[in-house]
Design an enzyme around this catalytic site. Structure first.
Site, PDB file in Angstrom:
ATOM      1  N   SER A 135       0.865  -1.180   0.000  1.00 38.86           N
ATOM      2  CA  SER A 135       0.000   0.000   0.000  1.00 38.86           C
ATOM      3  C   SER A 135       0.901   1.229   0.000  1.00 38.86           C
ATOM      4  O   SER A 135       1.852   1.335  -0.783  1.00 38.86           O
ATOM      5  CB  SER A 135      -0.929  -0.053   1.217  1.00 38.86           C
ATOM      6  OG  SER A 135      -1.730   1.083   1.309  1.00 38.86           O
ATOM      7  N   TYR A 149      -4.689   7.856  -6.199  1.00 45.77           N
ATOM      8  CA  TYR A 149      -3.685   6.909  -5.686  1.00 45.77           C
ATOM      9  C   TYR A 149      -4.107   6.403  -4.302  1.00 45.77           C
ATOM     10  O   TYR A 149      -4.123   5.194  -4.045  1.00 45.77           O
ATOM     11  CB  TYR A 149      -2.341   7.638  -5.627  1.00 45.77           C
ATOM     12  CG  TYR A 149      -1.174   6.828  -5.128  1.00 45.77           C
ATOM     13  CD1 TYR A 149      -0.637   5.804  -5.898  1.00 45.77           C
ATOM     14  CD2 TYR A 149      -0.582   7.103  -3.892  1.00 45.77           C
ATOM     15  CE1 TYR A 149       0.456   5.069  -5.444  1.00 45.77           C
ATOM     16  CE2 TYR A 149       0.507   6.386  -3.433  1.00 45.77           C
ATOM     17  CZ  TYR A 149       1.025   5.364  -4.203  1.00 45.77           C
ATOM     18  OH  TYR A 149       2.108   4.646  -3.756  1.00 45.77           O
ATOM     19  N   LYS A 153      -5.266   2.679  -2.881  1.00 49.43           N
ATOM     20  CA  LYS A 153      -4.517   2.049  -1.782  1.00 49.43           C
ATOM     21  C   LYS A 153      -5.427   1.777  -0.575  1.00 49.43           C
ATOM     22  O   LYS A 153      -5.313   0.735   0.073  1.00 49.43           O
ATOM     23  CB  LYS A 153      -3.325   2.923  -1.365  1.00 49.43           C
ATOM     24  CG  LYS A 153      -2.237   3.083  -2.439  1.00 49.43           C
ATOM     25  CD  LYS A 153      -1.556   1.769  -2.784  1.00 49.43           C
ATOM     26  CE  LYS A 153      -0.298   1.981  -3.622  1.00 49.43           C
ATOM     27  NZ  LYS A 153       0.285   0.700  -4.068  1.00 49.43           N
TER      28      LYS A 153
HETATM   29  N1  LIG Z   1       8.707   4.519  -3.700  1.00 48.84           N
HETATM   30  C1  LIG Z   1       7.926   4.994  -2.763  1.00 48.84           C
HETATM   31  O1  LIG Z   1       8.253   5.990  -2.109  1.00 48.84           O
HETATM   32  C2  LIG Z   1       6.621   4.309  -2.440  1.00 48.84           C
HETATM   33  C3  LIG Z   1       5.921   4.720  -1.318  1.00 48.84           C
HETATM   34  C4  LIG Z   1       4.733   4.108  -1.004  1.00 48.84           C
HETATM   35  C5  LIG Z   1       4.263   3.072  -1.759  1.00 48.84           C
HETATM   36  N2  LIG Z   1       4.946   2.681  -2.882  1.00 48.84           N
HETATM   37  C6  LIG Z   1       4.404   1.573  -3.660  1.00 48.84           C
HETATM   38  O2  LIG Z   1       5.433   0.651  -3.932  1.00 48.84           O
HETATM   39  C7  LIG Z   1       5.132  -0.080  -5.107  1.00 48.84           C
HETATM   40  C8  LIG Z   1       6.340  -0.118  -6.014  1.00 48.84           C
HETATM   41  O3  LIG Z   1       6.597   1.172  -6.505  1.00 48.84           O
HETATM   42  P1  LIG Z   1       8.080   1.775  -6.580  1.00 48.84           P
HETATM   43  O4  LIG Z   1       8.108   2.909  -5.659  1.00 48.84           O
HETATM   44  O5  LIG Z   1       9.077   0.720  -6.450  1.00 48.84           O
HETATM   45  O6  LIG Z   1       8.041   2.401  -8.046  1.00 48.84           O
HETATM   46  P2  LIG Z   1       8.708   1.878  -9.386  1.00 48.84           P
HETATM   47  O7  LIG Z   1      10.171   1.838  -9.235  1.00 48.84           O
HETATM   48  O8  LIG Z   1       8.119   2.733 -10.458  1.00 48.84           O
HETATM   49  O9  LIG Z   1       8.171   0.399  -9.530  1.00 48.84           O
HETATM   50  C9  LIG Z   1       6.857   0.114  -9.872  1.00 48.84           C
HETATM   51  C10 LIG Z   1       6.847  -1.153 -10.683  1.00 48.84           C
HETATM   52  O10 LIG Z   1       5.495  -1.492 -10.973  1.00 48.84           O
HETATM   53  C11 LIG Z   1       5.444  -1.893 -12.328  1.00 48.84           C
HETATM   54  N3  LIG Z   1       4.115  -1.732 -12.904  1.00 48.84           N
HETATM   55  C12 LIG Z   1       3.372  -0.613 -13.066  1.00 48.84           C
HETATM   56  N4  LIG Z   1       2.220  -0.907 -13.671  1.00 48.84           N
HETATM   57  C13 LIG Z   1       2.237  -2.249 -13.912  1.00 48.84           C
HETATM   58  C14 LIG Z   1       1.340  -3.157 -14.507  1.00 48.84           C
HETATM   59  N5  LIG Z   1       0.166  -2.754 -15.022  1.00 48.84           N
HETATM   60  N6  LIG Z   1       1.675  -4.466 -14.554  1.00 48.84           N
HETATM   61  C15 LIG Z   1       2.845  -4.901 -14.047  1.00 48.84           C
HETATM   62  N7  LIG Z   1       3.758  -4.081 -13.502  1.00 48.84           N
HETATM   63  C16 LIG Z   1       3.450  -2.769 -13.428  1.00 48.84           C
HETATM   64  C17 LIG Z   1       6.458  -1.026 -13.029  1.00 48.84           C
HETATM   65  O11 LIG Z   1       6.805  -1.656 -14.239  1.00 48.84           O
HETATM   66  P3  LIG Z   1       7.362  -0.870 -15.514  1.00 48.84           P
HETATM   67  O12 LIG Z   1       8.829  -0.788 -15.282  1.00 48.84           O
HETATM   68  O13 LIG Z   1       6.966  -1.747 -16.666  1.00 48.84           O
HETATM   69  O14 LIG Z   1       6.684   0.471 -15.539  1.00 48.84           O
HETATM   70  C18 LIG Z   1       7.580  -0.987 -12.001  1.00 48.84           C
HETATM   71  O15 LIG Z   1       8.454  -2.071 -12.159  1.00 48.84           O
HETATM   72  C19 LIG Z   1       3.912   0.595  -5.739  1.00 48.84           C
HETATM   73  O16 LIG Z   1       2.750  -0.150  -5.443  1.00 48.84           O
HETATM   74  C20 LIG Z   1       3.876   1.941  -5.031  1.00 48.84           C
HETATM   75  O17 LIG Z   1       2.563   2.466  -4.980  1.00 48.84           O
HETATM   76  C21 LIG Z   1       6.114   3.277  -3.239  1.00 48.84           C
END
Ligand SMILES: NC(=O)c1ccc[n+]([C@@H]2O[C@H](COP(=O)([O-])OP(=O)(O)OC[C@H]3O[C@@H](n4cnc5c(N)ncnc54)[C@H](OP(=O)(O)O)[C@@H]3O)[C@@H](O)[C@H]2O)c1
Length: 278
Positions: A135, A149, A153
């Protein structure tokens, strides 16, 4: 005993961090991603026979079922499923196109639901399993510009907490993870979808992109550290149902929970008055 992990969106950021931590702990990982070249590159330092790659866009239910079947064919079981794939639609609710909000739910909510519906039969058969649903602090606290978003979540959290009560009897655990800011591509230009200023009344606050994009690349959290925490939780007999990850997450979530408790208590008398004659 080593575990088999099934991870969505494992080609970058938090997903790659979790995959690395699980592999370093000696577990097997099925790393799923839309772009397999990107995933192979992200995990090149930990590649080996414990790591398999499967293509998966989580917005397709039949593709999701097929990916889970391939994972079971490869390693025989799924002990831990991580619903990590996601992206952010950011902007004032009134200014977001409806289709952007629907697409946000297609990935961040329905993608999770499809994976859960595909892995739960596997875990029920095993009479064990652990699902981590990633989340956000925005899934626990209502932040400005995070309506789409955050709504997806919050929905993910409601789904997780309810289903946990249905499947606990089969030895299946569900943990909602609420990360603070982690160094990943969530706010990278190729990932985030920014709302545009289309309504004059909101214009004085400036653009959402100008406010949020400076955080990209400067987030404190390390995705591998988060992965290590999930490896620990996956090994617990009684894992938490909710896990706030990072001191920034704690700093936002604890006061929000306290405020909710205070508001609920402050209106206790009015609440009880609605019982009527009962
Ligand atoms: N980073 C933060 O600060 C943070 C904070 C709170 C929550 N989150 C959550 O953590 C999770 C991971 O995000 P992240 O921060 O690591 O960002 P990220 O580096 O952009 O990674 C997100 C991943 O999800 C993939 N993705 C997006 N849409 C998709 C789909 N339809 N099918 C399959 N894969 C898909 C992307 O693939 P592509 O490379 O193909 O685009 C990417 O590999 C997310 O759920 C995000 O909401 C992140």
């Amino acid at each position: 005993m080593s575990k088999t992990w099934f991870i969505t969106g494992a080609g970058s950021g938090i997903g790659a961090g979790i995959a690395k931590a699980a592999l370093i702990a000696g577990d097997c990982v099925v790393a799923t991603a839309r772009n397999l070249d990107k995933a192979r590159n992200a995990l090149r330092d930990v590649t080996g026979e414990n790591l398999a790659f499967v293509q998966l866009d989580v917005t397709g239910e039949s593709q999701t079922k097929a990916a889970v079947e391939r994972a079971v064919d490869q390693f025989g079981r799924i002990d831990v499923a991580v619903n990590n794939a996601g992206y952010a639609v950011m902007g004032n609710f009134e200014e977001l196109p409806t289709t952007d909000i629907e697409q946000q739910f297609a990935t961040n909510f329905w993608g999770v639901a499809y994976v859960m519906r595909a892995v739960l039969p596997v875990m029920r058969k095993q009479r064990s399993g652990h699902i981590f649903n990633i989340s956000s602090v925005a899934g626990a606290v209502g932040f400005k510009h995070c309506s789409a978003y955050g709504a997806a979540k919050f929905a993910l959290e409601g789904l997780s907490l309810a289903v946990a009560n249905e499947v606990g009897q089969f030895g299946i655990k569900i943990t909602v993870v609420e990360p603070g800011f982690f160094r990943a591509d969530l706010l990278a230009p190729q990932s985030v979808r920014w709302g545009k200023n289309t309504i004059e009344d909101y214009a004085s606050e400036g653009s959402t992109e100008a406010l949020w994009s400076p955080y990209h690349g400067k987030q404190h959290g390390d995705p591998v550290n988060l992965g290590e925490a999930l490896v620990k939780i996956a090994g617990m007999q009684n894992p938490p149902k909710l896990f706030a990850a990072g001191s920034d997450a704690l700093a936002a979530i604890i006061p929000a929970i306290e405020e909710r408790l205070n508001v609920t208590r402050a209106f206790e008398a009015l609440s009880k008055s609605t019982d009527g004659s009962f």
